[in-house]
Design a protein around this motif. Structure first.
Motif, PDB file in Angstrom:
ATOM      1  N   CYS A  86      13.347 -62.354   8.818  1.00 20.20           N
ATOM      2  CA  CYS A  86      13.357 -61.602   7.578  1.00 20.20           C
ATOM      3  C   CYS A  86      11.833 -61.573   7.887  1.00 20.20           C
ATOM      4  O   CYS A  86      11.390 -62.537   7.798  1.00 20.20           O
ATOM      5  CB  CYS A  86      14.222 -62.180   6.330  1.00 20.20           C
ATOM      6  N   VAL A  87      11.240 -60.104   7.153  1.00 25.98           N
ATOM      7  CA  VAL A  87       9.865 -60.570   6.261  1.00 25.98           C
ATOM      8  C   VAL A  87      10.069 -60.446   5.161  1.00 25.98           C
ATOM      9  O   VAL A  87      11.142 -59.389   4.242  1.00 25.98           O
ATOM     10  CB  VAL A  87       9.390 -59.448   7.037  1.00 25.98           C
ATOM     11  N   ILE A  88       9.731 -61.452   5.054  1.00 29.87           N
ATOM     12  CA  ILE A  88       9.535 -61.808   2.866  1.00 29.87           C
ATOM     13  C   ILE A  88       8.532 -62.128   2.364  1.00 29.87           C
ATOM     14  O   ILE A  88       7.556 -62.585   2.309  1.00 29.87           O
ATOM     15  CB  ILE A  88      10.450 -63.336   2.576  1.00 29.87           C
ATOM     16  N   ALA A  89       8.333 -61.383   1.441  1.00 29.60           N
ATOM     17  CA  ALA A  89       7.563 -61.006   0.322  1.00 29.60           C
ATOM     18  C   ALA A  89       8.159 -62.187  -0.985  1.00 29.60           C
ATOM     19  O   ALA A  89       9.105 -61.962  -1.823  1.00 29.60           O
ATOM     20  CB  ALA A  89       6.744 -60.128  -0.175  1.00 29.60           C
ATOM     21  N   TRP A  90       7.733 -63.532  -0.957  1.00 31.61           N
ATOM     22  CA  TRP A  90       8.542 -64.071  -2.223  1.00 31.61           C
ATOM     23  C   TRP A  90       7.341 -64.622  -2.953  1.00 31.61           C
ATOM     24  O   TRP A  90       6.396 -65.064  -2.800  1.00 31.61           O
ATOM     25  CB  TRP A  90       9.020 -65.140  -1.842  1.00 31.61           C
TER      26      TRP A  90
END
Length: 517
Positions: A86-90
């Motif tokens: 997963c490429v995650i922006a959080w």
């Protein structure tokens, strides 16, 4: 190596998806694309079924492949025929580490442990993942590689702080406070003229004292519903996911079953009619506006409570009440004008009168029009409570536009005093946006409104009185983006990470089927 890139939102749906929680992942994917194409062959399936079929086909052909899922883990497949990350922006200080609604995927640890690793868009997100998954969990902070794209658009010379008259175009509509005739009086129902009477002595009138209605269960229910609606609007509405928000709004507006079946009879007193429904402007035409002077720009979705846009606007209008050459341009990334039109005009009316100018651009900007907006910018403004990356801020910095912004969450990686007026912020409790329980489990930030107002004033003074300082900030912005978001750094760090990740492999025992969460 073959790379399979997938996002729930694609080229055919991006226009209709503006403002949705995951729409920005599409732009991250587009920024990753050219670098990955230089490293191997890229495949872009358009559905989860096609994604699974592509992975099986490549694996059957004996190809080395990796799937990059651009989106939150709870929406990702648990496993595929080839490894998945997963490429995650959080933007919060903790990842969801609890289960709700009997869905194991709501706990991101369940998904990430089966993937065996992750790519985050910021150091902040990587720390949050490691805090739950363990310090040894394979995760790499890898920001979007956009420097090369925007460096060529922004040129290499320092940007100008004072914008010459520039026309901006958009297919949609433009709200310009110079043309709206704003007034706080317009928010109050009109007072009907009282007919004049002869100047005669007024006889005292015996006051009519009505008995207070009994506090029945029906009245208790109505009072409770009224205050529940107020609490929802003021305290939690911006924290509720959009789909759930619409249902709750309809539920709270629905007449109570305990309400009287018949409306009370109208009194003989004059009845003042309600204001008519707001007439929305046409959004189908190509319109333009001219801006000049010291121009501040912000790009956001008003329905996203994290953006804190009301403070951004109020601090601007308060700082420049008597400054006519200051303009704030708000580019809205929300298709539904009705969702914020009345709120925006109400806020601006409450602030009126002010000498500064606020321009709201609603609609679609093509690449050329967006670049025109960047060129007509003195400063980019961000007053967010938290950010997973903030692509618009990075894009404007790459074009040499200094910023007003906090340095928390993802922005801590690239915002500092060399290129921005940094807004201090304190921590406050928050909920994970997808948590339907609305349980307080995490933390976001509250930028200092007074510091934001002062930053507007200081930045305006720099633009007018210290052009050399402005140009130094402009060059620092470009240099930071060159170092932070360049393709060479991206390729080197990704290659090193994948060598380790794919070398150790994803544990086969963690595979739990191909179903998406």
């Amino acid at each position: 190596m073959d790379f399979i890139l997938f996002s729930d939102i694609g080229e055919s749906t991006i226009d209709s998806s503006l403002g949705t929680p995951e729409y920005s992942y599409f732009f991250v994917l587009k920024a990753y694309l050219p670098v990955l194409q230089a490293l191997g062959e890229v495949h872009r399936p358009q559905s989860l079924q096609e994604l699974e079929a592509t992975a099986r086909r490549l694996r059957a052909a004996g190809r080395d492949c990796l799937t990059l899922f651009f989106g939150p883990p709870h929406k990702a497949p648990l496993s595929l025929a080839c490894p998945i990350l997963c490429v995650i922006a959080w933007e919060y200080d903790s990842i969801p580490n609890e289960t709700w609604n009997d869905d194991p995927c709501s706990d991101w640890r369940y998904v990430l442990s089966r993937h065996g690793g992750a790519i985050s868009l910021s150091s902040h997100t990587a720390r949050a993942i490691r805090a739950s998954m363990g310090e040894g969990f394979p995760v790499i902070p890898l920001p979007t590689p956009l420097w090369e794209t925007y460096a060529s658009l922004g040129g290499q010379s320092p940007a100008n702080a004072i914008i010459e008259p520039t026309k901006l175009q958009i297919r949609g509509c433009i709200l310009d406070t110079r043309l709206l005739g704003l007034s706080a009086d317009g928010l109050i129902a009109p007072i009907h003229d009282i007919p004049a009477v002869a100047d005669e002595p007024i006889e005292p009138i015996e006051p009519i004292i009505e008995a207070v209605p009994a506090l029945t269960w029906r009245r208790r229910a109505l009072i409770t519903r009224h205050y529940l609606l107020m609490w929802y609007r003021e305290a939690v509405r911006d924290l509720v996911p959009a789909a759930l928000r619409r249902g709750l709004s309809r539920l709270l507006r629905r007449p109570s079953p305990l309400a009287p079946a018949e409306p009370p009879a109208a009194s003989s007193a004059t009845v003042i009619e309600e204001h008519p429904q707001a007439q929305l402007p046409d959004t189908s035409q190509l319109v333009e506006v001219q801006v000049e002077g010291v121009v501040y720009v912000s790009v956001f979705n008003p329905a996203d409570g994290r953006k804190n846009w009301e403070n951004l606007v109020t601090a601007f209008c308060w700082a420049f009440r008597d400054t006519a050459d200051a303009t704030l341009v708000l580019k809205i990334t929300q298709k539904d004008l009705a969702s914020y039109y009345v709120h925006m005009l109400t806020l601006l009316s409450q602030l009126a009168p002010f000498a500064c100018r606020v321009v709201v651009m609603h609609g679609f900007l093509d690449d050329e029009q967006f670049q025109r907006l960047r060129e007509a910018t003195s400063y980019y403004v961000n007053a967010s409570r938290c950010e997973g990356l903030c692509l618009p801020l990075m894009e404007f910095l790459a074009c040499g536009k200094p910023a007003i912004a906090p340095a928390h969450t993802a922005m801590e990686d690239y915002v500092d005093g060399d290129l921005a007026f940094v807004i201090p912020a304190c921590r406050e409790h928050a909920v994970w946006p997808q948590d339907t329980r609305l349980s307080y489990r995490t933390v976001r930030y509250r930028p200092d409104w007074g510091a934001l107002k002062q930053a507007y004033l200081d930045s305006h003074e720099i633009a007018r009185q210290a052009p050399e300082r402005y140009q130094a900030m402009s060059m620092a912005a470009r240099q930071r983006m060159r170092e932070f978001a360049g393709e060479e750094r991206f390729a080197n760090e990704l290659g090193e990470f994948l060598g380790t990740f794919l070398g150790t492999g994803r544990p086969d025992k963690a595979v739990a089927g191909d179903a998406a969460c």
